[in-house]
Design a protein around this motif. Structure first.
Motif, PDB file in Angstrom:
ATOM      1  N   TYR A   1       0.668  -1.146  -0.057  1.00 35.07           N
ATOM      2  CA  TYR A   1      -0.011   0.181   0.140  1.00 35.07           C
ATOM      3  C   TYR A   1       1.149   1.358  -0.113  1.00 35.07           C
ATOM      4  CZ  TYR A   1      -3.616  -3.300   1.339  1.00 35.07           C
ATOM      5  OH  TYR A   1      -4.484  -4.355   1.590  1.00 35.07           O
TER       6      TYR A   1
ATOM      7  N   ALA B   1      -3.555 -12.185  13.585  1.00 35.76           N
ATOM      8  CA  ALA B   1      -4.052 -11.088  14.244  1.00 35.76           C
ATOM      9  C   ALA B   1      -4.571 -10.029  13.461  1.00 35.76           C
ATOM     10  CB  ALA B   1      -3.188 -10.702  15.394  1.00 35.76           C
ATOM     11  N   ASN B   2      -5.300  -9.171  13.883  1.00 35.27           N
ATOM     12  CA  ASN B   2      -5.472  -7.824  13.240  1.00 35.27           C
ATOM     13  C   ASN B   2      -4.369  -7.116  12.572  1.00 35.27           C
ATOM     14  OD1 ASN B   2      -8.303  -6.988  13.011  1.00 35.27           O
ATOM     15  ND2 ASN B   2      -8.323  -6.674  14.840  1.00 35.27           N
ATOM     16  N   GLY B   3      -4.311  -6.643  11.305  1.00 36.04           N
ATOM     17  CA  GLY B   3      -3.282  -6.170  10.623  1.00 36.04           C
ATOM     18  C   GLY B   3      -2.349  -7.306  10.097  1.00 36.04           C
TER      19      GLY B   3
ATOM     20  N   ALA C   1       2.659  -5.084   2.981  1.00 32.15           N
ATOM     21  CA  ALA C   1       1.791  -5.727   3.765  1.00 32.15           C
ATOM     22  C   ALA C   1       1.784  -7.052   3.830  1.00 32.15           C
ATOM     23  CB  ALA C   1       0.110  -5.151   3.273  1.00 32.15           C
TER      24      ALA C   1
ATOM     25  N   GLY D   1      -2.405  -9.124   7.782  1.00 28.33           N
ATOM     26  CA  GLY D   1      -2.290  -9.178   6.354  1.00 28.33           C
ATOM     27  C   GLY D   1      -3.266 -10.229   5.455  1.00 28.33           C
ATOM     28  N   LYS D   2      -4.213 -10.719   6.254  1.00 30.71           N
ATOM     29  CA  LYS D   2      -5.134 -11.511   5.714  1.00 30.71           C
ATOM     30  C   LYS D   2      -5.972 -10.957   4.635  1.00 30.71           C
ATOM     31  CE  LYS D   2      -6.996 -11.978  10.010  1.00 30.71           C
ATOM     32  NZ  LYS D   2      -6.668 -11.188  10.478  1.00 30.71           N
ATOM     33  N   THR D   3      -6.490 -10.085   4.982  1.00 26.83           N
ATOM     34  CA  THR D   3      -7.325  -9.354   3.826  1.00 26.83           C
ATOM     35  C   THR D   3      -6.529  -8.929   2.466  1.00 26.83           C
ATOM     36  OG1 THR D   3      -9.145  -8.327   5.310  1.00 26.83           O
ATOM     37  CG2 THR D   3      -8.977  -7.492   3.363  1.00 26.83           C
ATOM     38  N   THR D   4      -5.380  -8.640   2.825  1.00 25.52           N
ATOM     39  CA  THR D   4      -4.497  -8.320   1.797  1.00 25.52           C
ATOM     40  C   THR D   4      -4.065  -9.295   0.952  1.00 25.52           C
ATOM     41  OG1 THR D   4      -3.583  -6.578   3.187  1.00 25.52           O
ATOM     42  CG2 THR D   4      -2.242  -7.152   1.187  1.00 25.52           C
TER      43      THR D   4
ATOM     44  N   GLU E   1     -14.764  -8.677   3.541  1.00 28.05           N
ATOM     45  CA  GLU E   1     -14.877  -8.487   4.910  1.00 28.05           C
ATOM     46  C   GLU E   1     -16.187  -7.257   5.097  1.00 28.05           C
ATOM     47  OE1 GLU E   1     -11.296  -7.007   6.320  1.00 28.05           O
ATOM     48  OE2 GLU E   1     -11.698  -7.054   8.461  1.00 28.05           O
TER      49      GLU E   1
ATOM     50  N   PHE F   1       3.990   1.150   2.083  1.00 27.86           N
ATOM     51  CA  PHE F   1       3.886   0.114   3.194  1.00 27.86           C
ATOM     52  C   PHE F   1       3.812  -1.192   2.589  1.00 27.86           C
ATOM     53  CE2 PHE F   1       1.260  -2.419   6.230  1.00 27.86           C
ATOM     54  CZ  PHE F   1       2.137  -2.313   7.272  1.00 27.86           C
TER      55      PHE F   1
HETATM   56  N1  LIG Z   1      -5.636   0.659   2.134  1.00 27.26           N
HETATM   57  C1  LIG Z   1      -4.683   0.592   3.039  1.00 27.26           C
HETATM   58  N2  LIG Z   1      -3.690   1.518   2.747  1.00 27.26           N
HETATM   59  C2  LIG Z   1      -2.573   1.255   3.905  1.00 27.26           C
HETATM   60  N3  LIG Z   1      -2.473   0.442   4.638  1.00 27.26           N
HETATM   61  C3  LIG Z   1      -3.551  -0.832   4.502  1.00 27.26           C
HETATM   62  C4  LIG Z   1      -4.514  -0.502   3.753  1.00 27.26           C
HETATM   63  N4  LIG Z   1      -5.240  -1.761   4.112  1.00 27.26           N
HETATM   64  C5  LIG Z   1      -4.473  -2.457   4.948  1.00 27.26           C
HETATM   65  N5  LIG Z   1      -3.162  -1.664   5.327  1.00 27.26           N
HETATM   66  C6  LIG Z   1      -2.456  -2.065   6.521  1.00 27.26           C
HETATM   67  O1  LIG Z   1      -1.852  -3.522   5.744  1.00 27.26           O
HETATM   68  C7  LIG Z   1      -1.903  -4.180   6.913  1.00 27.26           C
HETATM   69  C8  LIG Z   1      -2.450  -5.510   6.660  1.00 27.26           C
HETATM   70  O2  LIG Z   1      -4.024  -5.203   6.580  1.00 27.26           O
HETATM   71  P1  LIG Z   1      -4.832  -6.379   6.154  1.00 27.26           P
HETATM   72  O3  LIG Z   1      -4.758  -7.160   5.260  1.00 27.26           O
HETATM   73  O4  LIG Z   1      -6.458  -5.367   6.138  1.00 27.26           O
HETATM   74  O5  LIG Z   1      -5.054  -7.130   8.009  1.00 27.26           O
HETATM   75  P2  LIG Z   1      -5.797  -8.268   8.333  1.00 27.26           P
HETATM   76  O6  LIG Z   1      -7.063  -8.211   7.439  1.00 27.26           O
HETATM   77  O7  LIG Z   1      -5.168  -9.229   8.819  1.00 27.26           O
HETATM   78  O8  LIG Z   1      -6.734  -7.544   9.596  1.00 27.26           O
HETATM   79  C9  LIG Z   1      -1.941  -3.554   8.098  1.00 27.26           C
HETATM   80  O9  LIG Z   1      -1.066  -2.990   8.774  1.00 27.26           O
HETATM   81  C10 LIG Z   1      -3.190  -2.615   7.571  1.00 27.26           C
HETATM   82  O10 LIG Z   1      -2.837  -1.209   8.627  1.00 27.26           O
END
Ligand SMILES: Nc1ncnc2c1ncn2[C@@H]1O[C@H](COP(=O)(O)OP(=O)(O)O)[C@@H](O)[C@H]1O
Ligand SMILES: [Mg+2]
Lengths: 239, 289
Positions: free
Chosen positions: A18, A42-44, A23, A46-49, A91, A21
């Motif tokens: 991102y 855990a939260n953050g 991820a 990278g699962k959604t990513t 999500e 950053f």
């Molecule tokens: N659109 C975005 N822009 C910048 N950073 C992001 C964005 N989406 C997620 N992140 C960062 O990427 C990391 C992984 O996020 P995410 O995949 O949503 O985690 P999870 O789904 O495991 O909770 C986190 O540190 C989050 O802050």
């Protein structure tokens, strides 16, 4: 872990960004035809990513490869990937609030008939037919999640990806939804399931992948994963 | 009787405004793009009808067969090639693009047609009327225009609420990112919606060209009327756009009845009053954000 099954979805050395950053770091993952893989963390973490990297809604490094049935998804746009056969139940459900339940399902339904259509989704979630004409935005969280899963199914994907189905729902509702997911899995659907609720995830998954800070910290058959190993991987304690 | 006449003529004039406004309402309500070239495109359609009518020697109504597809194609191309890519630069970018287009269109039309006042020759359709009473008569063309406005708005409403492309437009308007995840090509959906909006602009251009006169620089004036009709009726509601057009038309004719120079001003005042009293418009759809 070679079971003689065909690899359907394959991620090789996936780095996701991102902006500046990073991820995801060097994620390798293979989902075989008909199996369910759970991604926990855990939260953050990278699962959604990880799911976004399959749908093409996050920037990947050039060496990263995402393949569906041997076809490199590479530069394809998200809607083209849906046609190739991956679907994401996002999500937070993300239903179209001003469309009816029925319209939400119809919009994703493929013209080519497959195992899943509105009728089979209504069979799976028997309360949906009663809600068919309601605006999706007016449903309860559990009802919305059922519609979101149904909307993913009617696209008749080769791989169905689900992101935190249990998020914000009462345990009894989660229990029912995971019952439906188990039914979907037993119908032969290949699934990649992101879940914080590790117990539910282990119930339907054959393989578990645990992420921490964008990297894989544990990848093992679900049957061999102990609660202690998961806790250790989650929080980075030395197991 | 003169007041009844003013109201009836106002409703008929409102048909023209509703027709001006439906394309703007669609682009605004569904795509959330403000098209500042809307009026100039309406004028362009009228000039195109003039040229086609003269070249082929046909009635303006027949030129619709050329003007409607031409504008629809232009709308598709403009959205696909220019506006959609511009959306990535933020919501302001398409606004600037349409502003630029407005300026370019006015200058091209001035270059091609000079500043002369034109109108489309409607023939007997333009002069024939129906005497309802001794003091009250309505022109056939005015009645036809109102009928077409209603038909276009009903058609758009059905298209949006009943068809697959309409459903896709509503979904994309709700949440473009998720729409893509559900297999919708948002770029194509936007382009088709714009093509449909431009087709209605073509109809508006031809009918207003027959009912009144036009010059290359009339566009901004038309844009304001269209804008007022959309806002009075309520953003995102096509029925509202019809109501808005009629309210604006009646306000203008009744205002002119009080004092001839008050017509347009009365329309603006009603617009401001609605904006102050019901900022969402008369028929704002409750479930829309
Ligand atoms: N659109 C975005 N822009 C910048 N950073 C992001 C964005 N989406 C997620 N992140 C960062 O990427 C990391 C992984 O996020 P995410 O995949 O949503 O985690 P999870 O789904 O495991 O909770 C986190 O540190 C989050 O802050
Ligand atoms: Mg997440």
């Amino acid at each position: 872990m070679n079971t003689g099954l065909t690899p359907l979805l394959r991620l090789v050395d996936v780095d996701a960004w991102y902006g500046h950053f990073q991820a995801l770091r060097g994620i390798d993952l293979t989902v075989h035809d008909g199996e369910t893989v759970a991604v926990i963390g855990a939260n953050g973490a990278g699962k959604t990513t990880l799911l976004r990297s399959v749908m093409g809604t996050v920037t990947l490094s050039p060496q990263s490869r995402v393949e569906l049935a041997g076809v490199e998804l590479g530069s394809r746009r998200p809607h083209e990937r849906v046609r190739e056969g991956v679907t994401l139940v996002p999500e937070g459900r993300k239903l179209f609030p001003s469309l009816t339940v029925r319209e939400n399902l119809e919009i994703a339904a493929t013209r080519a008939r497959g195992r899943w259509d509105l009728d089979s989704v209504y069979d799976l979630f028997p309360n949906l037919p009663l809600l068919a004409r309601r605006a999706a935005g007016s449903l309860s969280g559990g009802e919305q999640q059922a519609v979101a899963i149904g909307r993913g199914l009617v696209a008749n994907p080769r791989v169905l990806m689900l992101d935190e189905v249990s998020l914000g729902l009462a345990p009894v509702v989660v229990e029912r939804l995971y019952g439906a997911l188990a039914e979907i899995a037993s119908s032969g659907m290949t699934m990649l399931v992101v879940e914080q609720d590790v117990g539910q995830a282990l119930r339907i998954a054959k393989t578990v992948l645990c992420l921490r800070a964008g990297a894989t910290v544990l990848a093992a058959p679900a049957a061999e994963v102990t609660a202690a190993a998961v806790t250790a991987a989650y929080f980075g304690a030395s197991a | 009787m003169t007041w009844v006449n003013a109201v009836v003529q106002g409703l008929l004039l409102g048909g023209v405004y509703a027709l001006y406004a439906c394309g703007l309402s669609l682009v605004f309500g569904v795509l959330r793009i403000v098209n500042l070239a809307h009026g100039d495109l309406t004028v362009l359609a009228a000039f195109l009808a003039l040229v086609v009518g003269q070249a082929l020697g046909v009635h303006p109504l027949l030129t619709l067969l050329v003007v409607v597809p031409a504008l629809a194609a232009a709308g598709y191309a403009l959205q696909h090639a220019v506006l959609f890519p511009a959306l990535r630069g933020g919501e302001l970018a398409p606004l600037l693009v349409t502003f630029g287009l407005s300026v370019v269109l006015q200058n091209l039309l001035l270059e091609a047609f000079s500043a002369d006042t034109r109108s489309l020759p409607a023939g007997t359709l333009g002069t024939a009327g129906l005497a309802l009473t001794d003091l009250l008569s309505v022109g056939w063309l005015a009645v036809l225009t109102l009928g077409v406005a209603v038909a276009v708005l009903v058609g758009l409403q059905l298209l949006i609420s009943r068809t697959a492309i309409g459903r896709a437009m509503r979904a994309t308007s709700d949440d473009p990112e998720t729409a893509q995840l559900m297999g919708l090509d948002d770029r194509k959906v936007y382009a088709v919606a714009t093509a449909i909006a431009f087709a209605t602009i073509a109809v508006a251009g031809v009918f207003s060209g027959m009912r009144g006169t036009f010059t290359p620089t009339l566009g901004p004036q038309l844009l304001i009327f269209a804008f007022e009709a959309v806002i009075i009726g309520g953003l995102g509601s096509l029925w509202g756009t019809l109501v808005g057009g009629l309210v604006l038309g009646v306000a203008q004719t009744v205002g002119a009845q009080i004092q001839p120079s008050y017509g347009v001003l009365a329309g603006h005042l009603v617009f401001l009053a609605v904006l102050a009293a019901r900022p969402g418009g008369i028929l704002r759809r409750a479930e829309r954000r």
